[in-house]
Design a protein around this motif. Structure first.
Motif, PDB file in Angstrom:
ATOM      1  N   ASP A   1       0.843  -1.202   0.000  1.00  0.00           N
ATOM      2  CA  ASP A   1       0.000   0.000   0.000  1.00  0.00           C
ATOM      3  C   ASP A   1       0.873   1.244   0.000  1.00  0.00           C
ATOM      4  OD1 ASP A   1      -2.530  -1.403   0.170  1.00  0.00           O
ATOM      5  OD2 ASP A   1      -1.974  -1.884   2.241  1.00  0.00           O
TER       6      ASP A   1
ATOM      7  N   HIS B   1       0.411   2.478  -5.955  1.00  0.00           N
ATOM      8  CA  HIS B   1      -0.122   3.081  -4.735  1.00  0.00           C
ATOM      9  C   HIS B   1       0.728   4.269  -4.289  1.00  0.00           C
ATOM     10  CE1 HIS B   1      -2.847  -0.283  -4.730  1.00  0.00           C
ATOM     11  NE2 HIS B   1      -1.835  -1.130  -4.711  1.00  0.00           N
ATOM     12  N   CYS B   2       1.082   4.315  -3.046  1.00  0.00           N
ATOM     13  CA  CYS B   2       1.829   5.430  -2.460  1.00  0.00           C
ATOM     14  C   CYS B   2       3.312   5.061  -2.416  1.00  0.00           C
ATOM     15  CB  CYS B   2       1.290   5.710  -1.056  1.00  0.00           C
ATOM     16  SG  CYS B   2       2.171   7.000  -0.150  1.00  0.00           S
TER      17      CYS B   2
ATOM     18  N   ILE C   1      -4.561   6.250  -0.049  1.00  0.00           N
ATOM     19  CA  ILE C   1      -4.574   4.793  -0.234  1.00  0.00           C
ATOM     20  C   ILE C   1      -5.490   4.145   0.799  1.00  0.00           C
ATOM     21  CG2 ILE C   1      -3.158   2.691  -0.204  1.00  0.00           C
ATOM     22  CD1 ILE C   1      -2.797   4.662  -2.650  1.00  0.00           C
TER      23      ILE C   1
END
Length: 167
Positions: free
Chosen positions: A97, A116-117, A158
């Motif tokens: 994530d 994602h991040c 997220i």
């Protein structure tokens, strides 16, 4: 992208942190990153998203069997994964994530795959949307606050997607 992520729990907000140690010491100019830096960064992230689960991925130094150097992460409640198989590690990085990269082509490749991040230690060219990290943890209050806001925004976006707006 089909490999099972055995080190992550699906319900958790999983943060993978690449602590490069196997081939580079933390003091090597341009490529090394100190444990103090990672602890500082994890503390910022934890203040923004206290329920995040941290997973450290690293290798033991070539001429050492000393795993004590990773104790600071365990004390923070992180899971330390040492010497995991490369494809398994890559899969976890690419699907985390939140991914914290090292100055490494291995974590850079994973970051390119991660939708994602991504918190990026500047080393090669960044991709738009990645959060660039400073070279040092010694920042002024304003710079630390701005970084903290960027990290929080990335992580919480997220979390909102993962939990459907209910964190």
């Amino acid at each position: 992208m089909q490999m099972p992520l055995v080190r992550f729990q699906p319900r958790d907000l999983n943060v993978a942190v690449h602590v490069r140690r196997g081939d580079v010491d933390d003091w090597v100019p341009g490529r090394g990153t100190s444990h103090e830096y990672y602890v500082w960064l994890i503390n910022i992230m934890r203040r923004k998203v206290p329920y995040a689960k941290f997973h450290i991925f690293s290798e033991q130094r070539r001429r050492s069997n000393n795993t004590d150097e990773f104790d600071p992460y365990s004390k923070l409640g992180a899971t330390v994964n040492l010497d995991t198989e490369a494809t398994e590690t890559l899969a976890h990085f690419a699907r985390a994530d939140v991914l914290v990269t090292a100055k490494s082509s291995f974590s850079y490749a994973a970051a390119l795959l991660n939708p994602h991040c991504v918190l990026y230690q500047r080393w090669m060219l960044a991709v738009p949307g990645w959060v660039p990290l400073p070279k040092s943890e010694h920042l002024g209050n304003d710079a630390t606050e701005m970084l903290s806001q960027q990290i929080g925004s990335c992580m919480l976006s997220i979390a909102a997607r993962k939990y459907g707006g209910q964190e």
